[in-house]
Structures are given as structure tokens and as C-alpha cells.
Design an enzyme around this catalytic site. Sequence first.
Site, PDB file in Angstrom:
ATOM      1  N   HIS A   5       0.841  -1.202   0.000  1.00 62.73           N
ATOM      2  CA  HIS A   5       0.000   0.000   0.000  1.00 62.73           C
ATOM      3  C   HIS A   5       0.878   1.254   0.000  1.00 62.73           C
ATOM      4  CE1 HIS A   5      -3.457   2.540   1.405  1.00 62.73           C
ATOM      5  NE2 HIS A   5      -2.477   3.196   2.004  1.00 62.73           N
ATOM      6  N   GLU A   6       1.905   1.268   0.841  1.00 60.63           N
ATOM      7  CA  GLU A   6       2.791   2.426   0.906  1.00 60.63           C
ATOM      8  C   GLU A   6       3.638   2.556  -0.359  1.00 60.63           C
ATOM      9  OE1 GLU A   6       2.056   4.382   3.141  1.00 60.63           O
ATOM     10  OE2 GLU A   6       0.935   2.997   4.416  1.00 60.63           O
ATOM     11  N   HIS A  43       1.587   4.253  -2.906  1.00 62.77           N
ATOM     12  CA  HIS A  43       1.551   5.710  -2.729  1.00 62.77           C
ATOM     13  C   HIS A  43       2.741   6.349  -3.439  1.00 62.77           C
ATOM     14  CE1 HIS A  43      -1.827   6.787  -0.273  1.00 62.77           C
ATOM     15  NE2 HIS A  43      -1.491   6.021   0.746  1.00 62.77           N
ATOM     16  N   GLU A  67      -6.293   6.931  -1.223  1.00 62.99           N
ATOM     17  CA  GLU A  67      -6.230   5.721  -0.401  1.00 62.99           C
ATOM     18  C   GLU A  67      -6.846   4.527  -1.126  1.00 62.99           C
ATOM     19  OE1 GLU A  67      -4.612   5.077   2.468  1.00 62.99           O
ATOM     20  OE2 GLU A  67      -3.806   7.063   2.012  1.00 62.99           O
TER      21      GLU A  67
END
Length: 293
Positions: free
Chosen positions: A139-140, A143, A222
Amino acid sequence: MMRIALFLLTNLAVMLVFGLVLSLTGIQSSSVQGLMIMAGLFGFGGAFVSLLMSKWMALRSVGGEVIEQPRNETERWLLDTVRRQSQQAGIAMPQVAIYQAPDINAFATGARRDASLVAVSTGLLQNMSRDEAEAVIAHEISHVANGDMVTMTLIQGIVNTFVIFISRLIAQVAAGFLSGDRDNEGSSSGNPMVYFAVSMVLELVFGILASIITMWFSRHREFHADAGSARLVGREKMIAALQRLKTSYEPQEAGNLMAFCINGKSKSFSELFMSHPPLDKRIEALRSGEYLK
């Protein structure tokens, strides 16, 4: 990432400092055009100062320690996981840091896709399975790969510009009105104390209200970061990670890194000011595949 995030607080602080310097030195634009140029320079300046300082501020605020050489199997696994996922995502290997915190959390930051930082809490490493932790890291990484920090900076720069411009325009009118000044060019030659007080208060108020825009963007990104994680490690792993987060308590990053932390719970603000969508909405979006199309 509503609890005003560190990124937004830094921007607001820079804007207020610039405003204070301008007011105290008497450097005030004498036309609407000049005011807009000044607002643009300082508005984007604040955003880019935040971006350039983001890694330093993030590490300092949580007491994070960058892993130079792995000291144990967990750190080796963490470095290997970040390296593998960054290669899959097509970005350079980020710096990897661990910070002491009992809650399950992680964040990514950095001025460029190829000069980023990914940090995870000790609580995440201790309380999540490897599959769940992989999903959070992915997930990071997503980003970073999506360029969310740079895009946030551009949006924040535009928002800052309008906050400064509108605040100072109203302050000029108020100062001129209270002093009886009717300068046709809109000069702020009226009461300087009124101009200073009104502009500072309005920049603070409008800055907080403008965070609604940046928080909407953060919530939107997100969903895309969740989808990016699902592509890297699988949808079920990301869903499992979010479900695990539902059982964790409120993160303790004290409003500073929430805009890019994985855990997005919030009880203090309405959803308009939340940097993350509710976890149930994120899980449902993954199950429906809405952002995977």
C-alpha cells in the site's frame, strides 16, 4: 492522509510566517495582480518546503531509524520485501525505517518517486502476519509509485495560493474601510494593525477549511493505494490487512503523519476532515473491484 496532518500544518505555518514577515516589513502588493503573484509564490513555496522536508520531518516526529544494515531476520525480511515490491512497481528502492510504536501503522513520504521513505511501526511487525504486513507495505509502495506526495504538493500549492490571496484581499478592504482609505488600486495603506490581524486570522480559518479539499484528495488516493497493493500482493491479503486494522486501536501518530499512514481511523472529526475513508468502505471497494478496473 481529519486531524490536521503534518504536511498541512507545515504549509499553514509557512504561510503564516510569510504573512507575518510581509506585514511587519510593510512589503505589501499594491494591486490585485501583484497580490496574486505574491500569493502564488508563497503558496507554492510553502507546499514545496513541506515536500522537501518531508522525510526529515517524518523521521524526527516518530523517532524513526533508517535501516542501513539489517541486524536481524525481521529487518532482512522487511528490506527484501520493500526491494521486491519497489522493483515490481518500477520505482527505486526507498529508504526503509522502523519506529517504536505499539499500534499497527506505516507511512510513505519523500519528494520524488526515486527518493522516498517507507517506515513501519514495531507494532505492525509484531502484530501482523507476514502476508498482512506485505499488503501494508505494498500500500505504501503504491503511494510512492502513484506520485501521491507530488500531486498533493501541487494541490496544496493551489489551495495555499487562493487562501493567501483571498485572505489578504479581504484584509486590505477591511484595513482601508476602517481607516477611511479609499485607494482605487486596493492598496493596503489603511490601518496596518487591522490588516495584519485580519489577514492572519483569515489565513488560519481559510487554511483549515481548505483542508477539506486536500483531505478529499487523500481519501481518493487511499482507494487507489489499496488497489495498487492488491495488484502487487493480491486482493485477499489487502482485505485481511484492513480487517486486522479494524481490531487495532487508534494510532498514536498524533495528527502528524495521518495523510499517508495506512491506519485511517478517526473519531474526532467528521468524514470531510478525514484523510482516510472508513475501513469498511475500503474493504468494500476492494471486494467490488471498483478501483481495480
